[in-house]
Design a protein around this motif. Structure first.
Motif, mmCIF file in Angstrom:
data_model
loop_
_atom_site.group_PDB
_atom_site.id
_atom_site.type_symbol
_atom_site.label_atom_id
_atom_site.label_comp_id
_atom_site.label_asym_id
_atom_site.label_seq_id
_atom_site.Cartn_x
_atom_site.Cartn_y
_atom_site.Cartn_z
ATOM 1 N N ALA A 90 -12.056 5.165 -7.673
ATOM 2 C CA ALA A 90 -12.867 5.169 -6.448
ATOM 3 C C ALA A 90 -13.510 6.533 -6.234
ATOM 4 O O ALA A 90 -14.676 6.626 -5.853
ATOM 5 C CB ALA A 90 -12.010 4.794 -5.250
ATOM 6 N N ARG A 91 -12.758 7.587 -6.476
ATOM 7 C CA ARG A 91 -13.318 8.935 -6.335
ATOM 8 C C ARG A 91 -14.443 9.159 -7.335
ATOM 9 O O ARG A 91 -15.478 9.728 -7.006
ATOM 10 C CB ARG A 91 -12.228 9.991 -6.539
ATOM 11 N N LYS A 92 -14.241 8.691 -8.560
ATOM 12 C CA LYS A 92 -15.265 8.866 -9.589
ATOM 13 C C LYS A 92 -16.527 8.086 -9.228
ATOM 14 O O LYS A 92 -17.637 8.600 -9.348
ATOM 15 C CB LYS A 92 -14.725 8.405 -10.940
ATOM 16 N N GLU A 93 -16.357 6.844 -8.766
ATOM 17 C CA GLU A 93 -17.513 6.032 -8.388
ATOM 18 C C GLU A 93 -18.264 6.652 -7.219
ATOM 19 O O GLU A 93 -19.494 6.678 -7.197
ATOM 20 C CB GLU A 93 -17.073 4.612 -8.037
ATOM 21 N N ARG A 94 -17.521 7.166 -6.240
ATOM 22 C CA ARG A 94 -18.155 7.803 -5.083
ATOM 23 C C ARG A 94 -18.943 9.035 -5.527
ATOM 24 O O ARG A 94 -20.062 9.264 -5.095
ATOM 25 C CB ARG A 94 -17.095 8.176 -4.047
ATOM 26 N N PHE A 95 -18.359 9.794 -6.429
ATOM 27 C CA PHE A 95 -19.030 10.993 -6.930
ATOM 28 C C PHE A 95 -20.275 10.617 -7.732
ATOM 29 O O PHE A 95 -21.325 11.221 -7.573
ATOM 30 C CB PHE A 95 -18.074 11.823 -7.786
ATOM 31 N N GLU A 96 -20.162 9.592 -8.579
ATOM 32 C CA GLU A 96 -21.310 9.169 -9.385
ATOM 33 C C GLU A 96 -22.428 8.625 -8.511
ATOM 34 O O GLU A 96 -23.609 8.822 -8.805
ATOM 35 C CB GLU A 96 -20.883 8.129 -10.414
ATOM 36 N N LYS A 97 -22.065 7.962 -7.409
ATOM 37 C CA LYS A 97 -23.081 7.448 -6.501
ATOM 38 C C LYS A 97 -23.853 8.610 -5.888
ATOM 39 O O LYS A 97 -25.081 8.588 -5.822
ATOM 40 C CB LYS A 97 -22.427 6.608 -5.403
ATOM 41 N N LYS A 98 -23.145 9.647 -5.446
ATOM 42 C CA LYS A 98 -23.804 10.839 -4.918
ATOM 43 C C LYS A 98 -24.614 11.516 -6.012
ATOM 44 O O LYS A 98 -25.719 11.979 -5.785
ATOM 45 C CB LYS A 98 -22.775 11.829 -4.365
ATOM 46 N N GLN A 99 -24.036 11.588 -7.166
ATOM 47 C CA GLN A 99 -24.707 12.239 -8.288
ATOM 48 C C GLN A 99 -26.041 11.556 -8.565
ATOM 49 O O GLN A 99 -27.061 12.210 -8.707
ATOM 50 C CB GLN A 99 -23.811 12.183 -9.513
ATOM 51 N N ASN A 100 -26.032 10.266 -8.618
ATOM 52 C CA ASN A 100 -27.256 9.549 -8.923
ATOM 53 C C ASN A 100 -28.303 9.742 -7.833
ATOM 54 O O ASN A 100 -29.474 9.876 -8.124
ATOM 55 C CB ASN A 100 -26.958 8.063 -9.141
ATOM 56 N N LYS B 154 0.848 -1.184 0.000
ATOM 57 C CA LYS B 154 0.000 0.000 0.000
ATOM 58 C C LYS B 154 0.884 1.235 0.000
ATOM 59 O O LYS B 154 1.855 1.309 0.740
ATOM 60 C CB LYS B 154 -0.911 0.017 1.217
ATOM 61 N N ILE B 155 0.533 2.180 -0.849
ATOM 62 C CA ILE B 155 1.310 3.407 -0.966
ATOM 63 C C ILE B 155 0.427 4.558 -0.505
ATOM 64 O O ILE B 155 -0.688 4.724 -1.010
ATOM 65 C CB ILE B 155 1.759 3.653 -2.420
ATOM 66 N N PRO B 156 0.915 5.374 0.427
ATOM 67 C CA PRO B 156 0.116 6.534 0.850
ATOM 68 C C PRO B 156 -0.099 7.505 -0.305
ATOM 69 O O PRO B 156 0.706 7.594 -1.230
ATOM 70 C CB PRO B 156 0.950 7.174 1.955
ATOM 71 N N VAL B 157 -1.190 8.247 -0.255
ATOM 72 C CA VAL B 157 -1.538 9.185 -1.309
ATOM 73 C C VAL B 157 -0.414 10.209 -1.520
ATOM 74 O O VAL B 157 -0.119 10.583 -2.650
ATOM 75 C CB VAL B 157 -2.871 9.895 -0.986
ATOM 76 N N LYS B 158 0.214 10.654 -0.430
ATOM 77 C CA LYS B 158 1.310 11.626 -0.556
ATOM 78 C C LYS B 158 2.411 11.076 -1.462
ATOM 79 O O LYS B 158 2.972 11.817 -2.261
ATOM 80 C CB LYS B 158 1.902 11.969 0.813
ATOM 81 N N GLU B 159 2.689 9.800 -1.324
ATOM 82 C CA GLU B 159 3.739 9.183 -2.126
ATOM 83 C C GLU B 159 3.349 9.146 -3.602
ATOM 84 O O GLU B 159 4.180 9.320 -4.492
ATOM 85 C CB GLU B 159 4.046 7.762 -1.629
ATOM 86 N N ILE B 160 2.085 8.937 -3.876
ATOM 87 C CA ILE B 160 1.615 8.915 -5.260
ATOM 88 C C ILE B 160 1.750 10.294 -5.877
ATOM 89 O O ILE B 160 2.150 10.445 -7.028
ATOM 90 C CB ILE B 160 0.161 8.411 -5.332
ATOM 91 N N PHE B 161 1.409 11.310 -5.104
ATOM 92 C CA PHE B 161 1.559 12.669 -5.620
ATOM 93 C C PHE B 161 3.027 12.971 -5.924
ATOM 94 O O PHE B 161 3.344 13.703 -6.857
ATOM 95 C CB PHE B 161 0.996 13.704 -4.644
ATOM 96 N N VAL C 87 2.530 1.989 -9.100
ATOM 97 C CA VAL C 87 2.183 3.371 -8.791
ATOM 98 C C VAL C 87 1.039 3.851 -9.688
ATOM 99 O O VAL C 87 0.062 4.441 -9.215
ATOM 100 C CB VAL C 87 3.412 4.297 -8.930
ATOM 101 N N ILE C 88 1.144 3.561 -10.961
ATOM 102 C CA ILE C 88 0.096 3.969 -11.904
ATOM 103 C C ILE C 88 -1.210 3.263 -11.581
ATOM 104 O O ILE C 88 -2.281 3.882 -11.581
ATOM 105 C CB ILE C 88 0.540 3.703 -13.356
ATOM 106 N N ASP C 89 -1.150 1.960 -11.275
ATOM 107 C CA ASP C 89 -2.365 1.231 -10.903
ATOM 108 C C ASP C 89 -2.983 1.807 -9.633
ATOM 109 O O ASP C 89 -4.204 1.933 -9.533
ATOM 110 C CB ASP C 89 -2.061 -0.260 -10.701
ATOM 111 N N GLY C 90 -2.137 2.157 -8.677
ATOM 112 C CA GLY C 90 -2.628 2.770 -7.440
ATOM 113 C C GLY C 90 -3.299 4.103 -7.716
ATOM 114 O O GLY C 90 -4.373 4.398 -7.180
ATOM 115 N N TRP C 91 -2.660 4.884 -8.548
ATOM 116 C CA TRP C 91 -3.229 6.194 -8.909
ATOM 117 C C TRP C 91 -4.578 6.017 -9.613
ATOM 118 O O TRP C 91 -5.534 6.698 -9.312
ATOM 119 C CB TRP C 91 -2.242 6.948 -9.797
ATOM 120 N N ASN C 92 -4.623 5.076 -10.549
ATOM 121 C CA ASN C 92 -5.873 4.813 -11.272
ATOM 122 C C ASN C 92 -6.969 4.294 -10.338
ATOM 123 O O ASN C 92 -8.143 4.644 -10.492
ATOM 124 C CB ASN C 92 -5.643 3.830 -12.413
#
Length: 188
Positions: A46-56, A3-10, A36-41
């Motif tokens: 996940a952010r997109k799915e969470r947003f779409e769930k709220k959107q719907n 697991k890579i922390p988000v800070k590390e991905i940035f 790293v790329i897979d983690g970023w994707n």
């Protein structure tokens, strides 16, 4: 897979920062770019799915208000209408907070239920509350035997127990936000 922390991905996005990292992040990124790329994707997905769930959910709620609640505003009690009002206010607040937080928020929100449209729904509900309150007070004032299905009996009884006309006008104004001249004329 580690697991890579988000800070590390940035840090992976900014190569100069990653090269300068002394804790081995730069080496990990160089040796495992796919991870790293897979983690970023995965994070982006996940952010997109969470947003779409709220959107719907908001879109469904918007449709419910437009098609089911607004046409039947006359059939709801004061408590139900104020509940709907609070719910719509929370949706408006949620949309404005998300717009501030998301970099591309305004673009995404324009596709989803628009804040302006929610504000229009809120205006309809607020107007219905004010008008209906006025009607109910007027009916109760003119008929001592009138019992309202809309307002709580305590509110009606409190109004009936006010003997001072100025206090009565203030009481009615508090619930209806009506014009004082109209209130004075109708509740003489």
């Amino acid at each position: 897979m580690p697991k890579i922390p988000v800070k590390e991905i940035f840090k992976a996005v900014a190569p100069k920062v990653a090269k300068a990292a002394k804790d081995g992040t730069g080496d990990f990124i160089k040796k495992n770019p796919k991870v790293v790329i897979d983690g970023w994707n995965s994070i982006a997905k996940a952010r997109k799915e969470r947003f779409e769930k709220k959107q719907n959910h908001l879109q469904r709620q918007h449709s419910k208000y437009q098609n089911e609640i607004l046409p039947k505003l006359d059939s709801y009690s004061y408590i139900q209408l104020t509940s709907y009002k609070r719910e719509v206010e929370s949706y408006i607040k949620q949309i404005s907070q998300e717009e501030e937080q998301l970099v591309i928020g305004k673009h995404l929100h324009s596709k989803r239920s628009k804040s302006k449209s929610w504000k229009q729904i809120l205006i309809h509900i607020e107007d219905k509350i004010k008008n209906r309150n006025y009607e109910e007070f007027l009916k109760a004032y003119n008929s001592p035997s009138y019992e309202s299905n809309y307002l709580d009996a305590k509110v009606i009884n409190d109004m009936r127990n006010i003997e001072n006309k100025n206090e009565l006008y203030k009481y009615i104004h508090r619930y209806t936000e009506g014009n004082m001249k109209d209130i004075e004329r109708d509740f003489f």
